[in-house]
Enzyme design. Structure first.
Site: not given
Ligand SMILES: Cc1ncc(C[n+]2csc(CCOP(=O)(O)OP(=O)(O)O)c2C)c(N)n1
Ligand SMILES: [Mg+2]
Lengths: 349, 340
Positions: B74, B141
């Site tokens: 972000e 959220h």
């Molecule tokens: C700083 C931040 N930005 C956006 C999000 C929204 N978000 C939650 S999980 C996710 C994807 C995470 O992907 P990854 O780190 O690969 O974990 P996975 O879900 O694949 O286990 C996002 C974008 C967040 N939780 N925190």
């Protein structure tokens, strides 16, 4: 004397690993049932296909209950590690159903809870933060001369955050005994890993921080165990921060609400054929480590455990609304809304 | 551009009702068609169309040069938006949830908000995303983020409550030469009661102008976002009591439409501020002092507020319902003030 069968593990330990894999699977499947029955409060996250990464990694650490053991910061997809660290099954269901009796009293969700005696701290949702926090937790081990290591899980997508970089670099520079587990499940929500890094492997980032890294097949629980045991030994011996990449695949959507129609079904099928639980099951049988009957009995046992735990949590109460004002500070409660006269008839607005 | 407009973005053209979410999508879409300097950045906004599907179909319509799926960064992509704005582009950045705007706090407050004043030029950009509680989303959220930025001169903050306003305001925000934080309440996104038919022609709702939702003689409620609807519901409940409630929807929080507030309070003599955000440091404090500065003599009662509790947003439904201001709270507060 127990006989060493595979990477220095005896039969009981192998069965414990098997049990932890089964428990992870069964607990999450029970969540799906609870959701269908309308008991769940918020989102549901699965670690299908990633269970061995969490279980094998946590098994390589010293798990104690008196606040002197190694320390874990899991993600929602590392729930197997949380269970191995003593995370209670009933608490797990309480968290997902926001029960008053849960460790966060219904204020927080899923694996977002802590137990400093057992040695784990649940994550917050903002990605990356826990790497910074775990840098500090493991820094404290250094400052106090304690023989403990920390382990933090993060997805491949989380590696793009500033906090991930700042936390890892801090831990590297300070030689914190911290193992970073990169859950390389190839997706971050709908984004394939290529949208989060140009590298083939996260281990390529490690030299940029001056730390050691290994990449391991995250569907192979024993391979994970061995790799993390090596990383933990290095961290303990003063080499400081370590990275272990778990290569596997997120076989279900980001959360229950995501049908992941953006993923090629052929890929999902390919990875379904490499199911970590089934792989280990077959290995146990092939090597003659345990007879099939014993393994199936374990599966039944954990399913039974999940059912009992879930039923217990279901029967427990939801929080009392007015308790929302407590625990914002250690020493003062927040005022109730002045319009809730039944709670407080003095106008505090 | 000669692309075919996606089916689901033609509702207004077909004279059909749209939700608040669809109104935002249409507004974004129209601005991207009419101004090729406008482009989008955010997590999962392309193939997936955004976590809430606000940009569904945009990737197909505009291609991946104007609809950019970013890394989860972000701070990084908001900073990049600033650079693009320097070069004359007009970025619109999506936060997947506004709770995750915090890594961008530095660049927003120190760089973007100060740019014009430092002589580095205007910063035409929009940072938009879902906010608000009531969805059992827990502490990360569900937040309302306006007051974290309200204290920063140079930023504008917009928070629509209707489909009409949402479309007009997002279009105005994109055309504005200042950085605009645009808050979209999740609970309003698809609320059936908010569906409406929008004008087929191009329109904007100017930033900085409040709207009188209900006219009344006895008391003024100043509110915004989801609380507009709870306040209106309360006012309807109170019709039987013979209390004439005026409801003002701020629509833009920064800059604040002080004239609209003061004018109304001078007529009614009573002020209640209702906001979903937490109490301490909420916008009620700022509004009350402005009314005190300009309309103290006209007041017949203390200025009061109905807000969320000063706490993180709790996860469980029972806690969250207690945490959030409810219609009943507004009703009680109005009765108290009316009888004062
Ligand atoms: C700083 C931040 N930005 C956006 C999000 C929204 N978000 C939650 S999980 C996710 C994807 C995470 O992907 P990854 O780190 O690969 O974990 P996975 O879900 O694949 O286990 C996002 C974008 C967040 N939780 N925190
Ligand atoms: Mg991932």
């Amino acid at each position: 004397m127990a006989e060493n069968l595979s990477p220095g593990l005896d039969r009981d330990q192998l069965l414990e690993l098997y049990r932890a894999l089964c428990l992870t699977r069964a607990a999450e499947e029970r969540l799906e049932l609870l959701q269908k029955q309308g008991h769940m409060t918020g989102g549901l996250y699965r670690s299908l296909g990633q269970e061995a990464g969490a279980v094998g990694a946590a098994f390589a650490l010293r798990r104690r209950t008196d606040g002197t053991g190694d320390f874990l910061a899991p993600t929602v997809r590392a729930v197997g590690a949380l269970f191995l660290f003593g995370g209670d099954l009933v608490d797990f269901f309480r968290q997902y159903m926001a029960r008053a009796t849960g460790p966060t009293k219904g204020r927080e969700a899923n694996v977002h809870w802590v137990d400093y005696q057992k040695g784990f701290v649940g994550p917050v949702s903002p990605l990356g933060t826990m790497l910074e926090v775990m840098a500090g937790i493991t820094l404290s081990f250094n400052l106090r001369g304690e023989d403990r290591v920390g382990m933090v899980f993060y997805g491949d997508g989380a590696s793009s955050t500033g906090a991930w970089h700042e936390g890892l670099n801090f831990a590297a520079v300070q030689r914190c005994p911290l193992i970073l587990m990169v859950e390389a499940n190839q997706w971050a929500f709908s984004s394939p890993t290529v949208k989060n890094t140009r590298l083939e492997s996260f281990t390529e980032k490690a030299p940029g921080y001056g730390i050691a890294a290994e990449s391991v097949d995250g569907t192979d629980v024993l391979a994970v165990y061995e790799a993390v045991a090596r990383a933990a030994a290095r961290a303990r011996s003063g080499e400081g921060a370590q990275m272990v990449e778990l290569r596997y695949f997120r076989r279900l959507g980001h959360a229950q609400h995501d049908s992941q129609d953006y993923v090629d079904p052929a890929l999902i099928a390919e990875w379904a054929a490499r199911d970590p639980l089934e792989l280990f099951h077959t290995r146990m049988l092939d090597r003659g480590w345990a007879p099939e009957g014993e393994l199936l009995a374990i599966r039944q046992e954990v399913e039974q455990e999940c059912e009992v735990a879930a039923e217990q949590a279901i029967a427990e109460p939801m929080p009392f609304g007015p308790d929302a004002v407590d625990d914002v500070y250690t020493d003062v409660s927040m005022p109730h809304p002045w319009t809730r006269a039944e709670i407080s008839d003095s106008r505090s607005a | 551009m000669s692309q075919v407009v996606p089916e689901h973005l033609q509702k207004t053209a077909r004279g059909e009702e749209v939700t608040l979410l669809e109104a935002i999508s249409e507004g974004l879409y129209e601005e991207m068609v009419s101004d090729d300097r406008v482009f989008l950045m955010g997590e999962d906004i392309g193939v997936y169309g955004g976590a809430f599907k606000v940009t569904r179909g945009f990737l197909e319509a505009f291609g991946d040069r104007r609809v950019i799926d970013t890394p989860i960064a972000e701070g990084g992509f908001t900073g990049a938006a600033a650079g693009a704005a320097h070069m004359g582009l007009r970025p619109v950045v999506e936060m997947q949830f506004m709770d995750f705007i915090s890594p961008a706090y530095d660049v927003l407050t120190n760089y973007i908000a100060t740019s014009l004043y430092r002589g580095a030029g205007p910063m035409p950009m929009v940072i938009r995303g879902p906010v608000g509680g009531g969805n059992r989303g827990g502490p990360f959220h569900s937040q309302n983020i306006e007051m974290a930025f309200f204290h920063t001169p140079g930023l504008k903050i917009v928070y629509p409550s209707t489909a009409y306003d949402a479309k007009g305001l997002i279009k105005a925000a994109i055309r504005d030469d200042n950085p605009v934080i645009f808050e979209e309440h999740k609970g309003l996104y698809r609320a059936p009661a908010l569906r409406e038919v929008l004008p087929a022609e191009d329109y904007i709702v100017p930033l900085g102008e409040a709207r009188t939702v209900l006219e009344g003689e006895d008391l003024t409620i100043v509110t915004y976002g989801a609380m507009v609807h709870k306040s209106v519901e309360a006012a309807r409940t109170l019709e039987g009591d013979g209390v004439g409630v005026e409801v003002i929807d701020l629509r833009t929080l920064l800059p604040l439409d002080e004239d609209a507030i003061v004018e109304s309070v001078k007529r009614t003599g009573r002020l209640l501020v209702v906001h979903e955000d937490t109490r301490t440091g909420g916008i009620a404090g700022e509004i009350a002092i402005r009314v005190s500065e300009r309309a103290f003599e006209w007041l017949d009662a203390p200025m009061l507020r109905v807000t969320a509790i000063d706490a993180p947003v709790p996860y469980s439904g029972s806690l969250e319902d207690y945490f959030l201001p409810q219609v009943d709270d507004v009703v009680k507060a109005v009765r108290y003030l009316a009888a004062y």
